[in-house]
Design a protein around this motif. Structure first.
Motif, mmCIF file in Angstrom:
data_model
loop_
_atom_site.group_PDB
_atom_site.id
_atom_site.type_symbol
_atom_site.label_atom_id
_atom_site.label_comp_id
_atom_site.label_asym_id
_atom_site.label_seq_id
_atom_site.Cartn_x
_atom_site.Cartn_y
_atom_site.Cartn_z
ATOM 1 N N GLN A 217 0.831 -1.208 0.000
ATOM 2 C CA GLN A 217 0.000 0.000 0.000
ATOM 3 C C GLN A 217 0.861 1.252 0.000
ATOM 4 O O GLN A 217 0.573 2.224 -0.691
ATOM 5 C CB GLN A 217 -0.925 -0.002 1.213
ATOM 6 C CG GLN A 217 -2.070 -0.992 1.112
ATOM 7 C CD GLN A 217 -3.041 -0.851 2.262
ATOM 8 O OE1 GLN A 217 -3.103 0.180 2.913
ATOM 9 N NE2 GLN A 217 -3.807 -1.897 2.516
ATOM 10 N N ARG A 223 -0.535 5.689 0.579
ATOM 11 C CA ARG A 223 -1.527 6.009 1.595
ATOM 12 C C ARG A 223 -1.273 5.189 2.853
ATOM 13 O O ARG A 223 -0.586 4.164 2.810
ATOM 14 C CB ARG A 223 -2.945 5.749 1.077
ATOM 15 C CG ARG A 223 -3.278 4.286 0.785
ATOM 16 C CD ARG A 223 -4.691 4.162 0.241
ATOM 17 N NE ARG A 223 -5.035 2.800 -0.132
ATOM 18 C CZ ARG A 223 -5.569 1.907 0.696
ATOM 19 N NH1 ARG A 223 -5.802 2.254 1.962
ATOM 20 N NH2 ARG A 223 -5.874 0.700 0.290
ATOM 21 N N PRO A 224 -1.816 5.610 3.986
ATOM 22 C CA PRO A 224 -1.623 4.869 5.239
ATOM 23 C C PRO A 224 -2.275 3.492 5.178
ATOM 24 O O PRO A 224 -3.166 3.236 4.376
ATOM 25 C CB PRO A 224 -2.302 5.751 6.288
ATOM 26 C CG PRO A 224 -2.410 7.103 5.663
ATOM 27 C CD PRO A 224 -2.573 6.849 4.187
ATOM 28 N N GLU A 226 -4.760 0.744 6.616
ATOM 29 C CA GLU A 226 -6.007 0.744 7.372
ATOM 30 C C GLU A 226 -6.313 -0.671 7.851
ATOM 31 O O GLU A 226 -6.164 -1.642 7.112
ATOM 32 C CB GLU A 226 -7.162 1.265 6.516
ATOM 33 C CG GLU A 226 -6.966 2.716 6.086
ATOM 34 C CD GLU A 226 -8.149 3.236 5.288
ATOM 35 O OE1 GLU A 226 -9.157 2.502 5.188
ATOM 36 O OE2 GLU A 226 -8.063 4.365 4.772
ATOM 37 N N ASP A 229 -8.519 -3.039 5.829
ATOM 38 C CA ASP A 229 -7.906 -3.740 4.693
ATOM 39 C C ASP A 229 -7.374 -5.093 5.138
ATOM 40 O O ASP A 229 -7.465 -6.086 4.419
ATOM 41 C CB ASP A 229 -6.767 -2.909 4.101
ATOM 42 C CG ASP A 229 -7.263 -1.614 3.487
ATOM 43 O OD1 ASP A 229 -8.425 -1.592 3.038
ATOM 44 O OD2 ASP A 229 -6.503 -0.636 3.462
ATOM 45 N N SER A 261 0.499 5.122 14.833
ATOM 46 C CA SER A 261 -0.944 5.290 14.766
ATOM 47 C C SER A 261 -1.306 6.723 14.389
ATOM 48 O O SER A 261 -0.750 7.683 14.928
ATOM 49 C CB SER A 261 -1.570 4.924 16.111
ATOM 50 O OG SER A 261 -2.973 5.143 16.073
ATOM 51 N N SER A 265 -7.212 3.523 13.778
ATOM 52 C CA SER A 265 -7.533 2.512 12.769
ATOM 53 C C SER A 265 -6.709 2.706 11.494
ATOM 54 O O SER A 265 -6.755 1.880 10.596
ATOM 55 C CB SER A 265 -9.024 2.557 12.409
ATOM 56 O OG SER A 265 -9.362 3.810 11.841
ATOM 57 N N THR A 266 -5.970 3.800 11.454
ATOM 58 C CA THR A 266 -5.108 4.110 10.304
ATOM 59 C C THR A 266 -3.685 4.298 10.814
ATOM 60 O O THR A 266 -3.469 4.916 11.856
ATOM 61 C CB THR A 266 -5.587 5.379 9.581
ATOM 62 O OG1 THR A 266 -6.949 5.215 9.210
ATOM 63 C CG2 THR A 266 -4.755 5.631 8.329
ATOM 64 N N GLU A 268 0.619 4.947 9.822
ATOM 65 C CA GLU A 268 1.674 5.364 8.904
ATOM 66 C C GLU A 268 2.850 4.406 9.041
ATOM 67 O O GLU A 268 3.216 4.006 10.151
ATOM 68 C CB GLU A 268 2.135 6.786 9.222
ATOM 69 C CG GLU A 268 1.096 7.858 8.972
ATOM 70 C CD GLU A 268 0.971 8.209 7.490
ATOM 71 O OE1 GLU A 268 1.710 7.618 6.677
ATOM 72 O OE2 GLU A 268 0.126 9.062 7.168
#
Length: 309
Positions: A217, A223-224, A226, A229, A261, A265-266, A268
């Motif tokens: 990803q 993008r971070p 998630e 996913d 974090s 929930s997302t 990096e």
């Protein structure tokens, strides 16, 4: 990745055709015809083996399907000395075995036909290995037939009998899984693949999958990561505790500093996280042209050391 093992296409084919199998195989092949299903799928998988071999080693090869002279599928390749080598597959379907067993004992022709096909393949194509692939019932129904074939061909040179369970394990493989297996075997001692393997040696399958998804990803979508996913992953052997394992993997990644974090929930991914895995990603992308979910699956398979022969 560098090729580190002196393994030819025949050895790769033999590994996949004779791999250990688990589970019960009875009437799996019933309804699959010789010409419409079995031979085309086996040919597709053999092409995947040869294609993987060629991507890592320069070689010339040829494959012919539905040939005569005793071979359903004939495979030829050039060895390191420039000599052509050949192997043949003779496939027998569930229906062919059923029809033969309906004949009176003294009038059955399938085993004599197999012997004739063996002689033709050896004389006309000069094959080094002749595979008899029995796509019949793997339980009691055809057990005596499988035993008779094995007994009749045991003393013949260059013959390998592939029973129903092994044939089914090979038949249901995906071409991508075949390519990943071949790459992993050919490059077993490659420093990059070894570094990635060492990185995950004591980690769970869920941890490895989470890390691979995060890298894919990050490199493709910028993008971070998630959690949703990861919870919707297509896991080939779904464990009952998979969701809990994924949650634990996220925690382990956070504790290691590889993830940070964003909102619970997302997450990096650290720029320094999993550098060998990033390098492996680009090697696979350039060599095999994979991306997205196909890349994730391939990286999971090529970094799985559990089924190396």
């Amino acid at each position: 990745m560098y090729v580190t093992e002196k393994i030819n296409p025949l050895e790769l084919l033999s590994q996949l055709l004779t791999c250990p199998v688990a589970g019960k195989v009875d009437r799996n092949f019933e309804g699959l015809s010789h010409n419409d299903h079995l031979c085309p799928k086996f040919e597709e998988l053999i092409r995947a083996i040869l294609g993987a071999y060629k991507r890592h080693r320069s070689s010339a090869y040829d494959i012919q399907g539905f040939t005569d002279h005793g071979a359903d599928i004939l495979v030829s390749w050039e060895d390191d000395d420039g000599d052509m080598q050949s192997a043949a597959l003779q496939v027998k379907s569930y229906r062919e075995v059923e029809q033969d067993l309906k004949m009176e004992s003294g009038k059955r022709q399938l085993i004599p036909a197999l012997k004739s096909q063996y002689v033709n393949a050896m004389s006309k194509h000069r094959v080094g290995t002749f595979y008899v692939v029995l796509c019949c019932d793997g339980g009691k129904k055809h057990r005596d037939f499988v035993r008779r074939v094995s007994a009749e061909f045991t003393s013949l040179p260059g013959v390998k009998i592939i029973g129903p369970a092994q044939a089914w394990a090979f038949y249901e493989m995906l071409p991508g899984s075949v390519v990943a297996h071949c790459a992993r075997v050919l490059c077993a001692a490659d420093p990059l693949l070894r570094d990635v393997g060492d990185m995950f040696e004591s980690k769970s399958k869920a941890f490895r999958w989470a890390a691979i998804n995060a890298i894919v990803q990050n490199l493709e979508d910028k993008r971070p990561l998630e959690i949703d996913d990861l919870e919707m992953l297509d896991v080939s052997a779904q464990e009952e505790s998979w969701q809990e394992d994924v949650e634990q993997a996220i925690q382990d990644l956070l504790w290691s500093g590889d993830l940070e974090s964003v909102d619970g929930s997302t997450f990096e991914l650290s720029h320094e996280a999993f550098l060998p895995l990033r390098a492996l990603y680009y090697d696979v992308r350039a060599r095999h042209g994979l991306s997205g979910g196909h890349m994730v699956t391939f990286l999971m398979q090529i970094t799985d050391q559990s089924d190396i022969p």
